[in-house]
Motif scaffolding. Structure first.
Motif, mmCIF file in Angstrom:
data_model
loop_
_atom_site.group_PDB
_atom_site.id
_atom_site.type_symbol
_atom_site.label_atom_id
_atom_site.label_comp_id
_atom_site.label_asym_id
_atom_site.label_seq_id
_atom_site.Cartn_x
_atom_site.Cartn_y
_atom_site.Cartn_z
ATOM 1 N N GLN A 56 1.089 3.969 11.882
ATOM 2 C CA GLN A 56 0.702 3.515 10.243
ATOM 3 C C GLN A 56 1.837 3.807 9.435
ATOM 4 O OE1 GLN A 56 -1.915 7.567 11.267
ATOM 5 N NE2 GLN A 56 -3.389 6.552 9.170
ATOM 6 N N ALA A 57 2.533 3.868 9.922
ATOM 7 C CA ALA A 57 4.043 4.711 9.479
ATOM 8 C C ALA A 57 4.239 3.225 8.960
ATOM 9 C CB ALA A 57 5.073 5.342 9.386
ATOM 10 N N LYS A 58 4.897 2.750 10.364
ATOM 11 C CA LYS A 58 4.749 1.120 10.015
ATOM 12 C C LYS A 58 4.474 -0.097 9.425
ATOM 13 C CE LYS A 58 7.873 1.794 14.670
ATOM 14 N NZ LYS A 58 7.986 1.622 15.795
ATOM 15 N N ALA A 59 2.900 0.040 9.715
ATOM 16 C CA ALA A 59 2.145 -1.013 9.426
ATOM 17 C C ALA A 59 2.073 -0.950 7.170
ATOM 18 C CB ALA A 59 0.330 -0.975 9.129
ATOM 19 N N CYS A 60 2.351 0.568 7.497
ATOM 20 C CA CYS A 60 2.490 1.115 5.785
ATOM 21 C C CYS A 60 3.563 0.009 4.634
ATOM 22 C CB CYS A 60 2.701 2.406 4.898
ATOM 23 S SG CYS A 60 2.871 2.703 3.735
ATOM 24 N N ALA A 61 4.823 0.317 6.063
ATOM 25 C CA ALA A 61 6.441 -0.615 5.318
ATOM 26 C C ALA A 61 6.113 -1.681 5.920
ATOM 27 C CB ALA A 61 7.354 0.208 6.602
ATOM 28 N N ALA A 62 5.720 -2.171 6.197
ATOM 29 C CA ALA A 62 5.421 -3.873 6.794
ATOM 30 C C ALA A 62 4.708 -4.835 5.644
ATOM 31 C CB ALA A 62 4.866 -4.558 7.939
ATOM 32 N N THR A 63 3.756 -3.935 4.944
ATOM 33 C CA THR A 63 3.093 -4.624 3.295
ATOM 34 C C THR A 63 4.369 -4.306 1.951
ATOM 35 O OG1 THR A 63 2.223 -2.483 2.201
ATOM 36 C CG2 THR A 63 1.027 -3.749 3.950
ATOM 37 N N ALA B 262 13.542 12.497 7.035
ATOM 38 C CA ALA B 262 14.799 11.990 7.964
ATOM 39 C C ALA B 262 14.485 11.701 9.086
ATOM 40 C CB ALA B 262 15.744 13.655 8.699
ATOM 41 N N TYR B 263 12.786 11.965 9.647
ATOM 42 C CA TYR B 263 12.534 11.013 9.993
ATOM 43 C C TYR B 263 12.234 9.873 10.103
ATOM 44 C CZ TYR B 263 8.910 9.830 14.494
ATOM 45 O OH TYR B 263 8.696 9.423 14.833
ATOM 46 N N GLY B 264 10.945 9.346 8.602
ATOM 47 C CA GLY B 264 11.119 8.395 8.368
ATOM 48 C C GLY B 264 11.855 7.474 7.505
ATOM 49 N N ALA B 265 13.205 7.577 7.497
ATOM 50 C CA ALA B 265 14.140 7.024 6.830
ATOM 51 C C ALA B 265 14.502 6.394 8.612
ATOM 52 C CB ALA B 265 15.763 8.209 6.397
ATOM 53 N N GLU B 266 14.744 7.298 9.530
ATOM 54 C CA GLU B 266 14.775 6.540 10.440
ATOM 55 C C GLU B 266 14.096 5.504 11.023
ATOM 56 O OE1 GLU B 266 17.666 6.146 13.602
ATOM 57 O OE2 GLU B 266 17.988 6.918 12.417
ATOM 58 N N LEU B 267 12.407 5.963 11.215
ATOM 59 C CA LEU B 267 11.823 5.679 11.462
ATOM 60 C C LEU B 267 11.560 3.830 10.495
ATOM 61 C CD1 LEU B 267 8.946 4.535 13.456
ATOM 62 C CD2 LEU B 267 8.207 6.452 11.343
ATOM 63 N N VAL B 268 11.344 4.070 9.412
ATOM 64 C CA VAL B 268 10.720 3.039 8.943
ATOM 65 C C VAL B 268 11.676 2.016 7.683
ATOM 66 C CG1 VAL B 268 8.524 3.029 8.813
ATOM 67 C CG2 VAL B 268 9.383 4.376 6.872
ATOM 68 N N GLY B 269 12.817 3.032 7.093
ATOM 69 C CA GLY B 269 14.210 3.170 6.514
ATOM 70 C C GLY B 269 13.993 4.101 5.088
ATOM 71 N N MET C 1 0.661 -0.973 -0.370
ATOM 72 C CA MET C 1 0.194 -0.172 -0.114
ATOM 73 C C MET C 1 0.878 1.734 -0.361
ATOM 74 S SD MET C 1 -1.255 0.042 3.562
ATOM 75 C CE MET C 1 -1.835 2.492 3.400
ATOM 76 N N ILE C 2 0.463 2.108 -0.495
ATOM 77 C CA ILE C 2 1.199 3.687 0.090
ATOM 78 C C ILE C 2 0.121 4.209 1.080
ATOM 79 C CG2 ILE C 2 1.994 3.230 -2.540
ATOM 80 C CD1 ILE C 2 0.314 5.205 -2.997
ATOM 81 N N TYR C 3 1.112 5.380 0.990
ATOM 82 C CA TYR C 3 0.591 7.059 1.415
ATOM 83 C C TYR C 3 0.840 7.888 0.530
ATOM 84 C CZ TYR C 3 -1.285 5.381 6.070
ATOM 85 O OH TYR C 3 -2.492 4.142 6.965
ATOM 86 N N SER C 4 0.156 8.133 -0.380
ATOM 87 C CA SER C 4 0.652 8.949 -1.500
ATOM 88 C C SER C 4 1.769 10.877 -1.309
ATOM 89 C CB SER C 4 -0.304 9.021 -2.870
ATOM 90 O OG SER C 4 -1.876 9.972 -2.104
ATOM 91 N N HIS C 5 0.554 11.668 0.099
ATOM 92 C CA HIS C 5 0.891 12.320 0.622
ATOM 93 C C HIS C 5 0.858 12.732 1.784
ATOM 94 C CE1 HIS C 5 -2.969 13.230 -1.884
ATOM 95 N NE2 HIS C 5 -3.312 14.046 -0.592
ATOM 96 N N SER C 6 1.327 12.024 2.684
ATOM 97 C CA SER C 6 1.328 12.168 4.225
ATOM 98 C C SER C 6 2.294 12.880 4.754
ATOM 99 C CB SER C 6 0.294 10.949 4.624
ATOM 100 O OG SER C 6 -0.341 10.885 3.787
ATOM 101 N N ASN C 7 2.395 13.127 5.756
ATOM 102 C CA ASN C 7 3.380 14.043 6.522
ATOM 103 C C ASN C 7 3.791 12.412 8.273
ATOM 104 O OD1 ASN C 7 4.802 14.964 4.425
ATOM 105 N ND2 ASN C 7 3.696 17.319 5.441
ATOM 106 N N PHE C 8 4.607 13.079 9.404
ATOM 107 C CA PHE C 8 4.341 12.121 10.339
ATOM 108 C C PHE C 8 3.709 13.457 11.675
ATOM 109 C CE2 PHE C 8 7.253 10.338 7.656
ATOM 110 C CZ PHE C 8 6.980 8.406 7.438
#
Length: 333
Positions: free
Chosen positions: A199-206, A239-246, A178-185
Protein backbone atom coordinates in the motif's frame (compact mmCIF):
# COMPACT_ATOMS: atom_id res chain seq x y z
CA UNK A 1 12.36 37.77 9.67
CA UNK A 2 12.72 34.63 11.83
CA UNK A 3 9.88 32.15 11.98
CA UNK A 4 8.70 29.71 14.64
CA UNK A 5 8.59 26.01 13.65
CA UNK A 6 5.38 25.14 11.85
CA UNK A 7 3.65 21.84 11.28
CA UNK A 8 1.37 20.38 8.62
CA UNK A 9 -1.05 18.32 10.74
CA UNK A 10 -2.97 16.25 8.21
CA UNK A 11 -5.53 14.92 10.69
CA UNK A 12 -6.71 15.74 14.21
CA UNK A 13 -10.07 15.51 15.97
CA UNK A 14 -12.22 17.84 18.02
CA UNK A 15 -15.45 16.58 19.58
CA UNK A 16 -17.95 16.16 16.74
CA UNK A 17 -20.30 18.67 18.34
CA UNK A 18 -21.11 22.31 17.51
CA UNK A 19 -20.13 23.12 21.12
CA UNK A 20 -16.54 21.88 20.60
CA UNK A 21 -13.89 24.27 21.88
CA UNK A 22 -11.92 25.34 18.82
CA UNK A 23 -9.40 27.16 20.99
CA UNK A 24 -7.93 23.76 21.91
CA UNK A 25 -6.28 23.84 18.49
CA UNK A 26 -4.03 26.69 19.60
CA UNK A 27 -1.91 24.03 21.33
CA UNK A 28 -0.34 23.60 17.89
CA UNK A 29 2.51 25.98 16.95
CA UNK A 30 1.26 29.18 15.35
CA UNK A 31 1.92 29.21 11.62
CA UNK A 32 0.84 25.57 11.29
CA UNK A 33 -1.77 23.97 9.01
CA UNK A 34 -4.46 21.84 10.63
CA UNK A 35 -6.93 19.45 9.01
CA UNK A 36 -9.78 18.88 11.47
CA UNK A 37 -12.29 16.06 11.21
CA UNK A 38 -15.93 17.03 10.62
CA UNK A 39 -17.50 13.58 10.47
CA UNK A 40 -17.23 9.86 9.86
CA UNK A 41 -19.68 6.97 9.44
CA UNK A 42 -22.36 8.05 12.02
CA UNK A 43 -22.75 11.62 10.74
CA UNK A 44 -25.40 12.63 8.23
CA UNK A 45 -24.86 15.26 5.56
CA UNK A 46 -26.82 17.77 7.62
CA UNK A 47 -24.84 17.07 10.79
CA UNK A 48 -21.45 17.46 9.11
CA UNK A 49 -22.55 20.63 7.30
CA UNK A 50 -23.79 22.12 10.57
CA UNK A 51 -20.54 21.15 12.26
CA UNK A 52 -18.23 22.66 9.64
CA UNK A 53 -20.34 25.82 9.52
CA UNK A 54 -20.03 26.23 13.29
CA UNK A 55 -16.28 25.53 13.25
CA UNK A 56 -15.81 28.16 10.55
CA UNK A 57 -17.89 30.68 12.49
CA UNK A 58 -15.91 30.02 15.69
CA UNK A 59 -12.60 30.33 13.81
CA UNK A 60 -13.50 33.72 12.38
CA UNK A 61 -14.76 34.95 15.74
CA UNK A 62 -11.57 33.85 17.50
CA UNK A 63 -9.23 35.64 15.09
CA UNK A 64 -6.28 33.26 15.50
CA UNK A 65 -7.28 31.14 12.52
CA UNK A 66 -7.25 31.65 8.77
CA UNK A 67 -9.70 29.58 6.75
CA UNK A 68 -8.08 27.71 3.87
CA UNK A 69 -9.20 28.41 0.33
CA UNK A 70 -5.89 27.93 -1.48
CA UNK A 71 -2.54 26.29 -0.88
CA UNK A 72 -1.07 29.72 -0.17
CA UNK A 73 -3.59 30.09 2.67
CA UNK A 74 -2.48 26.73 4.03
CA UNK A 75 1.29 26.87 3.57
CA UNK A 76 2.65 30.13 2.17
CA UNK A 77 6.01 29.72 0.47
CA UNK A 78 7.13 32.92 2.21
CA UNK A 79 5.54 33.14 5.67
CA UNK A 80 4.56 36.60 6.89
CA UNK A 81 4.02 38.12 10.32
CA UNK A 82 0.29 37.50 9.81
CA UNK A 83 0.64 33.83 8.86
CA UNK A 84 3.17 33.28 11.65
CA UNK A 85 0.58 34.53 14.13
CA UNK A 86 -2.35 32.37 12.98
CA UNK A 87 -3.28 28.74 12.30
CA UNK A 88 -4.47 27.63 8.86
CA UNK A 89 -7.69 25.64 9.22
CA UNK A 90 -9.17 23.12 6.78
CA UNK A 91 -11.35 20.05 7.24
CA UNK A 92 -11.56 16.35 6.44
CA UNK A 93 -14.16 13.60 6.37
CA UNK A 94 -13.22 10.16 7.71
CA UNK A 95 -15.91 8.38 5.74
CA UNK A 96 -17.96 9.01 2.62
CA UNK A 97 -21.19 8.48 4.57
CA UNK A 98 -21.72 12.21 5.24
CA UNK A 99 -21.94 12.73 1.46
CA UNK A 100 -25.29 10.92 1.60
CA UNK A 101 -24.49 9.09 -1.62
CA UNK A 102 -24.48 12.36 -3.57
CA UNK A 103 -21.18 13.06 -5.33
CA UNK A 104 -22.20 16.69 -5.85
CA UNK A 105 -21.79 17.12 -2.10
CA UNK A 106 -18.01 16.87 -2.54
CA UNK A 107 -18.10 20.31 -4.18
CA UNK A 108 -20.42 21.64 -1.47
CA UNK A 109 -18.07 20.53 1.32
CA UNK A 110 -15.05 21.75 -0.66
CA UNK A 111 -16.50 25.25 -0.69
CA UNK A 112 -16.60 25.05 3.11
CA UNK A 113 -12.95 24.00 3.40
CA UNK A 114 -12.94 20.22 2.91
CA UNK A 115 -9.53 19.21 1.54
CA UNK A 116 -9.32 15.50 2.41
CA UNK A 117 -11.76 12.57 2.35
CA UNK A 118 -11.40 8.84 2.89
CA UNK A 119 -14.01 6.48 1.41
CA UNK A 120 -14.49 4.05 4.32
CA UNK A 121 -14.07 4.18 8.10
CA UNK A 122 -13.08 0.67 9.27
CA UNK A 123 -16.12 -1.13 7.81
CA UNK A 124 -17.71 -1.64 4.41
CA UNK A 125 -20.05 0.99 3.01
CA UNK A 126 -21.31 2.09 -0.40
CA UNK A 127 -17.80 3.13 -1.48
CA UNK A 128 -15.72 0.12 -0.47
CA UNK A 129 -14.27 -1.95 2.35
CA UNK A 130 -12.66 -0.95 5.63
CA UNK A 131 -9.59 -2.17 7.45
CA UNK A 132 -11.65 -4.25 9.93
CA UNK A 133 -13.58 -6.15 7.23
CA UNK A 134 -12.70 -9.81 6.78
CA UNK A 135 -14.04 -9.93 3.21
CA UNK A 136 -12.06 -7.37 1.21
CA UNK A 137 -13.51 -6.58 -2.21
CA UNK A 138 -11.99 -3.09 -2.50
CA UNK A 139 -13.64 -0.05 -4.03
CA UNK A 140 -17.12 -0.33 -5.49
CA UNK A 141 -18.10 1.33 -8.76
CA UNK A 142 -19.47 4.22 -6.68
CA UNK A 143 -16.20 4.34 -4.79
CA UNK A 144 -14.23 4.68 -8.01
CA UNK A 145 -16.55 7.47 -9.13
CA UNK A 146 -15.95 9.11 -5.76
CA UNK A 147 -12.16 9.06 -6.26
CA UNK A 148 -12.57 10.61 -9.72
CA UNK A 149 -14.81 13.31 -8.24
CA UNK A 150 -12.26 14.09 -5.52
CA UNK A 151 -9.63 14.45 -8.25
CA UNK A 152 -11.85 16.80 -10.24
CA UNK A 153 -12.85 18.99 -7.30
CA UNK A 154 -9.38 19.09 -5.76
CA UNK A 155 -9.67 17.07 -2.54
CA UNK A 156 -7.13 14.52 -1.29
CA UNK A 157 -8.25 10.90 -1.77
CA UNK A 158 -7.22 9.29 1.52
CA UNK A 159 -6.63 5.57 2.18
CA UNK A 160 -6.49 5.64 6.01
CA UNK A 161 -9.03 3.34 7.73
CA UNK A 162 -9.64 1.64 4.36
CA UNK A 163 -8.97 -2.01 3.61
CA UNK A 164 -5.80 -3.11 1.85
CA UNK A 165 -7.62 -3.67 -1.45
CA UNK A 166 -9.52 -0.39 -1.19
CA UNK A 167 -6.25 1.47 -0.61
CA UNK A 168 -4.64 -0.21 -3.60
CA UNK A 169 -7.72 0.56 -5.71
CA UNK A 170 -7.51 4.25 -4.76
CA UNK A 171 -3.91 4.30 -6.01
CA UNK A 172 -4.99 2.60 -9.23
CA UNK A 173 -7.95 4.94 -9.83
CA UNK A 174 -6.56 8.35 -8.91
CA UNK A 175 -4.87 10.51 -11.53
CA UNK A 176 -3.21 12.76 -8.92
CA UNK A 177 -1.29 11.92 -5.73
CA UNK A 178 -3.29 10.09 -3.05
CA UNK A 179 -2.47 10.16 0.66
CA UNK A 180 -2.69 8.10 3.82
CA UNK A 181 -3.47 10.95 6.20
CA UNK A 182 -2.80 9.07 9.45
CA UNK A 183 -1.46 5.54 8.98
CA UNK A 184 1.55 3.66 10.32
CA UNK A 185 3.40 0.62 8.96
CA UNK A 186 2.14 -2.91 9.62
CA UNK A 187 5.65 -4.32 9.19
CA UNK A 188 6.66 -2.56 12.42
CA UNK A 189 3.42 -3.17 14.33
CA UNK A 190 0.87 -5.63 12.98
CA UNK A 191 -2.35 -3.77 13.70
CA UNK A 192 -5.17 -3.94 11.11
CA UNK A 193 -5.27 -0.12 10.99
CA UNK A 194 -1.65 -0.01 9.81
CA UNK A 195 -0.79 -0.32 6.12
CA UNK A 196 1.23 -2.89 4.24
CA UNK A 197 4.41 -2.13 2.31
CA UNK A 198 2.50 -2.72 -0.92
CA UNK A 199 0.00 0.00 0.00
CA UNK A 200 2.79 2.42 0.90
CA UNK A 201 4.62 1.77 -2.37
CA UNK A 202 1.42 2.18 -4.40
CA UNK A 203 0.71 5.50 -2.65
CA UNK A 204 4.25 6.72 -3.30
CA UNK A 205 3.96 5.68 -6.95
CA UNK A 206 1.12 8.20 -7.33
CA UNK A 207 3.41 10.86 -5.84
CA UNK A 208 1.55 10.73 -2.53
CA UNK A 209 2.44 11.05 1.15
CA UNK A 210 1.86 8.85 4.22
CA UNK A 211 1.14 10.71 7.46
CA UNK A 212 2.50 8.94 10.54
CA UNK A 213 0.18 9.05 13.55
CA UNK A 214 0.82 9.14 17.29
CA UNK A 215 -1.90 6.75 18.49
CA UNK A 216 -0.58 4.33 21.10
CA UNK A 217 -2.40 1.23 19.88
CA UNK A 218 -1.16 1.79 16.31
CA UNK A 219 2.42 2.21 17.57
CA UNK A 220 2.49 -0.63 20.09
CA UNK A 221 3.17 1.91 22.86
CA UNK A 222 -0.13 2.54 24.62
CA UNK A 223 0.90 2.70 28.29
CA UNK A 224 -0.34 6.01 29.73
CA UNK A 225 3.08 6.96 31.10
CA UNK A 226 4.94 6.05 27.89
CA UNK A 227 4.71 9.36 26.06
CA UNK A 228 8.43 9.27 25.27
CA UNK A 229 8.00 5.78 23.84
CA UNK A 230 5.25 6.97 21.51
CA UNK A 231 7.53 9.70 20.15
CA UNK A 232 10.35 7.21 19.59
CA UNK A 233 7.91 4.80 17.91
CA UNK A 234 6.73 7.59 15.58
CA UNK A 235 10.39 8.19 14.71
CA UNK A 236 10.76 4.45 14.01
CA UNK A 237 7.86 4.57 11.54
CA UNK A 238 9.21 7.70 9.85
CA UNK A 239 12.64 6.09 9.49
CA UNK A 240 11.09 2.89 8.13
CA UNK A 241 8.95 4.79 5.64
CA UNK A 242 11.88 6.89 4.49
CA UNK A 243 13.84 3.71 3.77
CA UNK A 244 10.88 2.00 2.09
CA UNK A 245 9.53 4.74 -0.18
CA UNK A 246 11.75 7.82 0.32
CA UNK A 247 11.64 10.68 2.78
CA UNK A 248 9.68 12.78 0.25
CA UNK A 249 6.65 10.51 0.80
CA UNK A 250 6.43 10.77 4.61
CA UNK A 251 4.56 13.36 6.68
CA UNK A 252 2.62 13.80 9.94
CA UNK A 253 -1.06 13.11 10.60
CA UNK A 254 -0.95 12.61 14.35
CA UNK A 255 -4.67 11.79 14.75
CA UNK A 256 -4.53 13.64 18.07
CA UNK A 257 -7.93 13.45 19.74
CA UNK A 258 -9.07 16.51 21.66
CA UNK A 259 -12.16 14.38 22.37
CA UNK A 260 -10.15 11.52 23.92
CA UNK A 261 -12.56 11.05 26.81
CA UNK A 262 -15.55 10.84 24.48
CA UNK A 263 -13.77 8.48 22.08
CA UNK A 264 -12.66 6.12 24.84
CA UNK A 265 -16.22 6.13 26.19
CA UNK A 266 -17.51 5.22 22.72
CA UNK A 267 -15.04 2.33 22.48
CA UNK A 268 -16.17 1.04 25.87
CA UNK A 269 -19.86 1.44 25.05
CA UNK A 270 -19.81 0.20 21.44
CA UNK A 271 -17.05 -2.43 21.15
CA UNK A 272 -18.86 -4.16 18.26
CA UNK A 273 -18.29 -1.07 16.11
CA UNK A 274 -14.54 -1.56 16.30
CA UNK A 275 -12.69 -4.77 17.17
CA UNK A 276 -10.63 -6.35 19.92
CA UNK A 277 -7.60 -4.70 18.29
CA UNK A 278 -9.06 -1.37 19.40
CA UNK A 279 -10.32 -2.36 22.83
CA UNK A 280 -7.85 -4.85 24.34
CA UNK A 281 -5.06 -2.36 25.06
CA UNK A 282 -6.99 -0.25 27.56
CA UNK A 283 -7.84 3.41 27.08
CA UNK A 284 -6.25 4.90 23.97
CA UNK A 285 -3.28 7.24 24.35
CA UNK A 286 -1.98 9.85 21.89
CA UNK A 287 1.17 11.88 21.26
CA UNK A 288 0.04 15.46 21.97
CA UNK A 289 0.78 18.47 19.74
CA UNK A 290 3.38 19.83 22.15
CA UNK A 291 5.54 16.70 21.76
CA UNK A 292 5.81 16.83 17.97
CA UNK A 293 8.09 19.85 17.64
CA UNK A 294 9.26 19.70 21.25
CA UNK A 295 7.48 22.89 22.32
CA UNK A 296 6.69 21.36 25.72
CA UNK A 297 10.37 21.36 26.69
CA UNK A 298 10.68 17.56 26.48
CA UNK A 299 12.45 15.66 23.71
CA UNK A 300 10.06 15.95 20.81
CA UNK A 301 9.77 14.15 17.50
CA UNK A 302 11.90 16.75 15.73
CA UNK A 303 14.77 16.16 18.16
CA UNK A 304 14.29 12.38 17.98
CA UNK A 305 14.66 12.51 14.20
CA UNK A 306 17.69 14.78 14.42
CA UNK A 307 19.31 12.26 16.78
CA UNK A 308 18.81 9.59 14.09
CA UNK A 309 20.67 11.67 11.54
CA UNK A 310 17.77 13.25 9.66
CA UNK A 311 18.88 16.59 8.25
CA UNK A 312 17.08 19.86 8.87
CA UNK A 313 15.80 19.74 5.28
CA UNK A 314 14.48 16.19 5.71
CA UNK A 315 12.74 17.12 8.95
CA UNK A 316 11.18 20.20 7.36
CA UNK A 317 9.88 17.99 4.53
CA UNK A 318 8.30 15.54 6.99
CA UNK A 319 6.81 18.27 9.17
CA UNK A 320 5.13 20.03 6.28
CA UNK A 321 6.95 20.33 2.99
CA UNK A 322 5.85 16.98 1.60
CA UNK A 323 2.13 17.42 2.19
CA UNK A 324 2.35 21.00 0.93
CA UNK A 325 3.98 19.75 -2.27
CA UNK A 326 1.19 17.29 -3.06
CA UNK A 327 -1.47 19.83 -2.08
CA UNK A 328 -0.06 22.10 -4.78
CA UNK A 329 -0.65 19.23 -7.22
CA UNK A 330 -4.10 18.15 -6.02
CA UNK A 331 -5.99 21.11 -4.61
CA UNK A 332 -7.97 23.64 -6.61
CA UNK A 333 -8.87 27.09 -5.31
Amino acid sequence: MSHEPRLWEQHCCLPLLPTADLTELTRYPLGSYLSVNIGYAPQSTRESLELVTQFRRDALTDGRFRLVHSIEDAWPEVPTAETDATLALAFDLEDSGPLGGELDNVELFHELGLRSLLPTYNHTNAAGCGCLDTDDTGLTAYGRDLIRTLNEVGVFADGSHCSRRTGLDIAETTTVPMIYSHSNFATLWAHPRNIGDDQAKACAATGGVIGINGVGIFLGRNEPADGAGRIEAMADHIAYGAELVGIEHIGIGSDYSFDAEDFNAELAGNPDSYSEEYTRYGQLQWAPPEDLLGTSGVRGLDEALAARGFSAADRAAVFGGNFARVARQVWRD
